[in-house]
Design a protein around this motif. Sequence first.
Motif, PDB file in Angstrom:
ATOM      1  N   GLN A 167      -9.828   0.286  -4.358  1.00 26.32           N
ATOM      2  CA  GLN A 167      -8.423  -0.005  -4.087  1.00 26.32           C
ATOM      3  C   GLN A 167      -8.039   0.408  -2.665  1.00 26.32           C
ATOM      4  N   GLN A 168      -8.640   1.478  -2.166  1.00 23.64           N
ATOM      5  CA  GLN A 168      -8.366   1.888  -0.791  1.00 23.64           C
ATOM      6  C   GLN A 168      -8.873   0.841   0.200  1.00 23.64           C
ATOM      7  N   LYS A 169     -10.060   0.287  -0.095  1.00 19.69           N
ATOM      8  CA  LYS A 169     -10.611  -0.762   0.778  1.00 19.69           C
ATOM      9  C   LYS A 169      -9.727  -2.020   0.731  1.00 19.69           C
ATOM     10  N   TYR A 170      -9.192  -2.339  -0.436  1.00 16.96           N
ATOM     11  CA  TYR A 170      -8.227  -3.445  -0.519  1.00 16.96           C
ATOM     12  C   TYR A 170      -7.053  -3.173   0.420  1.00 16.96           C
ATOM     13  N   PHE A 171      -6.502  -1.976   0.311  1.00 16.09           N
ATOM     14  CA  PHE A 171      -5.341  -1.606   1.125  1.00 16.09           C
ATOM     15  C   PHE A 171      -5.670  -1.669   2.613  1.00 16.09           C
ATOM     16  N   ASP A 172      -6.821  -1.110   2.986  1.00 15.41           N
ATOM     17  CA  ASP A 172      -7.213  -1.073   4.394  1.00 15.41           C
ATOM     18  C   ASP A 172      -7.394  -2.462   4.983  1.00 15.41           C
ATOM     19  N   ASN A 173      -7.795  -3.423   4.140  1.00 19.09           N
ATOM     20  CA  ASN A 173      -8.090  -4.771   4.621  1.00 19.09           C
ATOM     21  C   ASN A 173      -7.003  -5.790   4.259  1.00 19.09           C
ATOM     22  N   GLY A 174      -5.842  -5.302   3.846  1.00 17.30           N
ATOM     23  CA  GLY A 174      -4.721  -6.185   3.593  1.00 17.30           C
ATOM     24  C   GLY A 174      -4.909  -7.114   2.415  1.00 17.30           C
ATOM     25  N   ILE A 175      -5.777  -6.740   1.464  1.00 17.61           N
ATOM     26  CA  ILE A 175      -6.013  -7.565   0.276  1.00 17.61           C
ATOM     27  C   ILE A 175      -4.969  -7.213  -0.790  1.00 17.61           C
ATOM     28  N   ILE A 176      -4.324  -8.233  -1.337  1.00 16.51           N
ATOM     29  CA  ILE A 176      -3.354  -8.011  -2.399  1.00 16.51           C
ATOM     30  C   ILE A 176      -4.102  -7.659  -3.672  1.00 16.51           C
ATOM     31  N   SER A 177      -3.781  -6.504  -4.247  1.00 19.73           N
ATOM     32  CA  SER A 177      -4.429  -6.088  -5.492  1.00 19.73           C
ATOM     33  C   SER A 177      -3.775  -6.857  -6.628  1.00 19.73           C
TER      34      SER A 177
END
Length: 293
Positions: A271-281
């Motif tokens: 989830q942190q990598k999603y956040f860092d890369n602007g990916i919508i969870s």
Amino acid sequence: MAKLKTYEGREGFEQFCDLIGIVGQERDTRRHFLEESFMPFKVTKFYASLIAEQKEPYKTQMTNIILPPSGEKHFVGRFDPYGNKGVRQDSRAFLQHKYKPTLLLHIDDFCISNCQFCYKVNEIRHEQVQPAVISDKLDMALAYLEQHPEINNVLFTGGDPASFRRTDQLTTLIGRLIDQENIRIVRFATKGLAYEPERFRDKELLDFFRDVNNRPQKQVSVIAQINHPAEMGELSRAAIKGLQEVGVQVRGQPAIIKGVNNDVDTLVDLQQKYFDNGIISYYLTVFMPVRGV
């Protein structure tokens, strides 16, 4: 699009094991479970090399995506755990209208690589209906949309639409879908951003996505099947950024998978990598038992 380089079948399994260092009893055990699996072995050489670079526990966790993990199997499962067969369109089995505003279009019956937890193992690879050619599938999907004006979005999936389709084929398919008056969004589901991210750095494809997303009330969104934080390596991050720069929303919908990411530290990192890369969870999936995987 360049031809994908993969390891496949029994020989590919042995080559993959040599690359990442699976030897001895572990290799024999992995081979045994693979022979019991209904999902054929296939992995891109890119992804295999990515696994080889990892340290533990990530190396084993990523290996468990494309090889059946060792250990007792507690459930037998079903071939169709979500009951999708009941909403498929008879001879047009590649169409599913399960939710009122959404049409699923299974455009291909194969993937870039094969995930051993896939719930479509029978739905896609053991299809009883003769597969239709892509142009016929598209024509039937468009005819269905004409008959069902309540549908406002199409999930363009498979298999994996990014697998071996040329860019001009993908842009034609998506373009004709998004041109339908009632269709506001085409969601492009793929694991290609993990398995072969270079596929999404194609200028023609990116220009097409930009053009669509500049149209009022029209959008292409990429659903990234990224299940592990280490799948977002340097090339994957560059591909994700390139999509976002042309207006594509990249959404993540990981599954919680035993031996892959079913621990707190790995899920937090994902989830942190999603956040860092602007990916919508987007959402988190818990699979029901699937037979043979």
